[in-house]
Write a protein that holds these residues in place. Sequence first.
Motif, mmCIF file in Angstrom:
data_model
loop_
_atom_site.group_PDB
_atom_site.id
_atom_site.type_symbol
_atom_site.label_atom_id
_atom_site.label_comp_id
_atom_site.label_asym_id
_atom_site.label_seq_id
_atom_site.Cartn_x
_atom_site.Cartn_y
_atom_site.Cartn_z
ATOM 1 N N UNK A 2 0.853 -1.186 0.000
ATOM 2 C CA UNK A 2 0.000 0.000 0.000
ATOM 3 C C UNK A 2 0.889 1.236 0.000
ATOM 4 N N UNK A 12 1.051 -5.432 3.940
ATOM 5 C CA UNK A 12 0.050 -6.127 4.743
ATOM 6 C C UNK A 12 0.809 -7.113 5.640
ATOM 7 N N UNK A 13 0.147 -7.652 6.685
ATOM 8 C CA UNK A 13 0.836 -8.656 7.517
ATOM 9 C C UNK A 13 1.347 -9.845 6.696
ATOM 10 N N UNK A 374 -2.421 -19.015 20.055
ATOM 11 C CA UNK A 374 -3.349 -17.982 20.521
ATOM 12 C C UNK A 374 -4.491 -18.652 21.265
ATOM 13 N N UNK A 377 -10.317 -15.088 21.394
ATOM 14 C CA UNK A 377 -10.610 -13.859 22.129
ATOM 15 C C UNK A 377 -11.971 -13.877 22.814
ATOM 16 N N UNK A 388 -12.393 -17.670 13.167
ATOM 17 C CA UNK A 388 -11.273 -16.802 13.564
ATOM 18 C C UNK A 388 -9.956 -17.423 13.088
ATOM 19 N N UNK A 391 -9.869 -17.743 8.874
ATOM 20 C CA UNK A 391 -9.649 -16.508 8.100
ATOM 21 C C UNK A 391 -8.193 -16.056 8.189
ATOM 22 N N UNK A 392 -7.490 -16.437 9.231
ATOM 23 C CA UNK A 392 -6.080 -16.063 9.369
ATOM 24 C C UNK A 392 -5.135 -17.141 8.837
ATOM 25 N N UNK B 93 -6.251 0.654 6.812
ATOM 26 C CA UNK B 93 -6.264 -0.709 6.263
ATOM 27 C C UNK B 93 -7.210 -1.647 6.986
ATOM 28 N N UNK B 96 -8.426 -4.692 5.354
ATOM 29 C CA UNK B 96 -7.484 -5.773 5.030
ATOM 30 C C UNK B 96 -7.087 -6.579 6.266
ATOM 31 N N UNK B 97 -7.455 -6.076 7.447
ATOM 32 C CA UNK B 97 -6.980 -6.694 8.681
ATOM 33 C C UNK B 97 -8.067 -7.546 9.313
ATOM 34 N N UNK B 98 -7.633 -8.492 10.150
ATOM 35 C CA UNK B 98 -8.568 -9.277 10.955
ATOM 36 C C UNK B 98 -8.470 -8.789 12.396
ATOM 37 N N UNK B 99 -9.609 -8.579 13.033
ATOM 38 C CA UNK B 99 -9.630 -8.107 14.425
ATOM 39 C C UNK B 99 -10.118 -9.196 15.352
ATOM 40 N N UNK B 100 -9.634 -9.266 16.596
ATOM 41 C CA UNK B 100 -8.568 -8.434 17.146
ATOM 42 C C UNK B 100 -7.268 -8.607 16.367
ATOM 43 N N UNK B 102 -3.396 -8.435 16.459
ATOM 44 C CA UNK B 102 -2.268 -8.497 17.393
ATOM 45 C C UNK B 102 -0.999 -8.255 16.602
#
Lengths: 437, 437
Positions: A2, A12-13, A374, A377, A388, A391-392, B93, B96-100, B102
């Motif tokens: 970006x 991005x991560x 993890x 949450x 959760x 998606x990651x 962003x 584009x991110x997943x919450x939470x 970390x």
Amino acid sequence: MMTSLSGFPEYTPEEKILEDALLEKLTRVFELHGFSHLETRAVEPLSVLEKKGETSKEVYTLTRLQDKDSGSKAKNGLHFDLTVPLARYVLENAHLLHFPFLRYQIQKVWRGERPQEGRFREFVQADIDMIGQDTLPDHFEIEAPLIMAEALETLPIPRPVVHVNSRKVLEGACTALGITEVDAVLQVIDKHDKVTPEVFSEMLSELGLSAEQVGKIWDLSGISGTDPSVVDEVRALQLDNPLLEEGLEDVARMLRAAALRGRDNVMADFKIARGLDYYTGMVYETFITGAESYGSICSGGRYDNLVSQGKRTFPGVGMSIGLTRLISIILANNWATASRSVPTTVLVLVDSEETRPAADAVAQTLRARGINTEVSPTASKYGKQIKYASTRGIPYVWFVEQGEVKNLLTGDQVPADPAVFEFAPELLKPQVESQDG
Amino acid sequence: MMTSLSGFPEYTPEEKILEDALLEKLTRVFELHGFSHLETRAVEPLSVLEKKGETSKEVYTLTRLQDKDSGSKAKNGLHFDLTVPLARYVLENAHLLHFPFLRYQIQKVWRGERPQEGRFREFVQADIDMIGQDTLPDHFEIEAPLIMAEALETLPIPRPVVHVNSRKVLEGACTALGITEVDAVLQVIDKHDKVTPEVFSEMLSELGLSAEQVGKIWDLSGISGTDPSVVDEVRALQLDNPLLEEGLEDVARMLRAAALRGRDNVMADFKIARGLDYYTGMVYETFITGAESYGSICSGGRYDNLVSQGKRTFPGVGMSIGLTRLISIILANNWATASRSVPTTVLVLVDSEETRPAADAVAQTLRARGINTEVSPTASKYGKQIKYASTRGIPYVWFVEQGEVKNLLTGDQVPADPAVFEFAPELLKPQVESQDG
């Protein structure tokens, strides 16, 4: 990638996982060869930044916001490469260093250029340099491209090829041909691949070269190859000159060393000139096979006069990877992707907020074994908690109450003890999946 | 640590090995807990930098050297922490991110402060933050100090202790006491350990507090402990207030969680206020046992209002290690040193320039096994080549002609095959030798 601020890219991560994997691979090869990690401050006095090279006009200067009115009196700026700071660091700290000093340096640099496709204002360079005190044996000029060829081969890109020449060949050829405008000719040779033969000839003619001189330069620039005998093609041009001959010997020795080590991605290429730089011996550029149009991804050369103070000189040889640009090329071509967006291997599901400590205990056992873990949450429905993870890209979920673990990639669910369960080794860390290179 | 430009520290190669070892230890713990690595650009628009916090006046602004005359119109500056850039990155962003979300972030930041002992203008911060979308479960406020306590314990320092309080306790106490100047009182509480009781009382009196109010604040600030029952000492002050009670519950829950995980270096400390910051819940500071006078080495807290845009809010909790300052403390106290100045494990000696390829071949075999190897730069006498190794702390030298390897630390010399010789595992990488912590 970006760029909400033009020229200042961010990842991005997932992309950062890719960059970290690349950094780890490069670092590994540099340390295998004994290079020390160096980091210099980002800020240099303008007197240091303005001393050398063409890029001095692209410097960002720094002013304290409080001193707004004295903006024109800025004394410091951000470094625009890692070579000028290295030269300053070596001179300042010569008494603390051991020579030859082999160092790698991977840092952001800044250039106030107009941003354009593939050009950044803030970007990472990854450099290696070998610095001697007073002298630097020639074999370091052979090592530099061999090490970089080895390092670049570990990256998820199509075959990188390091192209090698010697300034001595080009300068010797100019002398043999009676050309005095050597620097200007080097700059034209640099453009060999970017212009038609007609434009190339025209540019040289404009410098006052005769048709015969232009022809010889054209012929020389066209010679390349991996076999040491390639230097005989240059000799066949009958440009008798001792400096040229010395350069050809250097190039031939380089090719013989590459062959001895079974390294076939280093080649001689007599049009490599590095026109505007401070090089005095061998020069290098690196191209990705099939993607040569992106230009060189890793360049450098030998410099005898960059680092000196009075009678002390510190000749060096170095190469620099434009890492941010290389990653932008990898991303644009989809040559590699990260297998997930987080380091996490296991998500421990929470049955209820009251029993969260039980989930924490499972996580603690797993982490003590080095497993990235993890805890969910929220104690929402399992489906939501599993989402959760999915998606990651987290590959495992742990059911505490049931004492079971599920591999979300295979669907396998088995009873398990957190103290001993064996996770698939390839799922312990995010993987960089190469699509091609 | 060298500072040839005041406030801009640089490391020797040995010191950089120490920093890299510390970074690896911190990174390992952060990833064990599922934090993603984030890096933001160093440059932010001034509009972003000037929005928050006390440090905005210490910003370095950037101007292109070519645009010297328009210095006062600088639009961008260098970030002065990693929290403000995180807030900007998350807002930009979020899709584009997943919450939470970390993330850990380890980068240089810049502050144009007057340099003084232990204060730097360019320094590294190592942050973790956990950001929710709309909501963030309270248990993240418990996780943050537990993770940092675990991470800091891996470093070569005497026992780090995380001190925890809740803004709710302090704000609730002020409300119960009828104090309206809450922010000013928090700033005085912050100074609890730095001034005498008399000066403390005087400062509070100057804010208009009665002797009774001053007494209660003094008593509250003096309460600390690791047992959850410590909150009853606060209750005994009879400052009835629902917000205070909520804060006490948070602190007690934190201490119970620490006990459950066998973590004894997290304690309640009701004088922790983080006076000038944007915190809304728990707050944290960390001190090195026996070296408390250096101040907090890792601070943070929960913030509900830092990251928001219209109706979207992203509450978070985070902690930040002042890494450069911490390393300066480690070096000043000689708590740790690197075992050598280079990554190299073996120096292959060269018998003559003619036989250098034989030395290169030994090195290639060793490197293929992952052994960090250098080849001697010159074919000088063995004594001189061995000195090259010993001055750098390289533990092994390899005699090619003899087919032998010598451990310079023990003096043992044995016949060896580069394809199989077993090096002492602890000599494969430079070690960070802890003197104390």
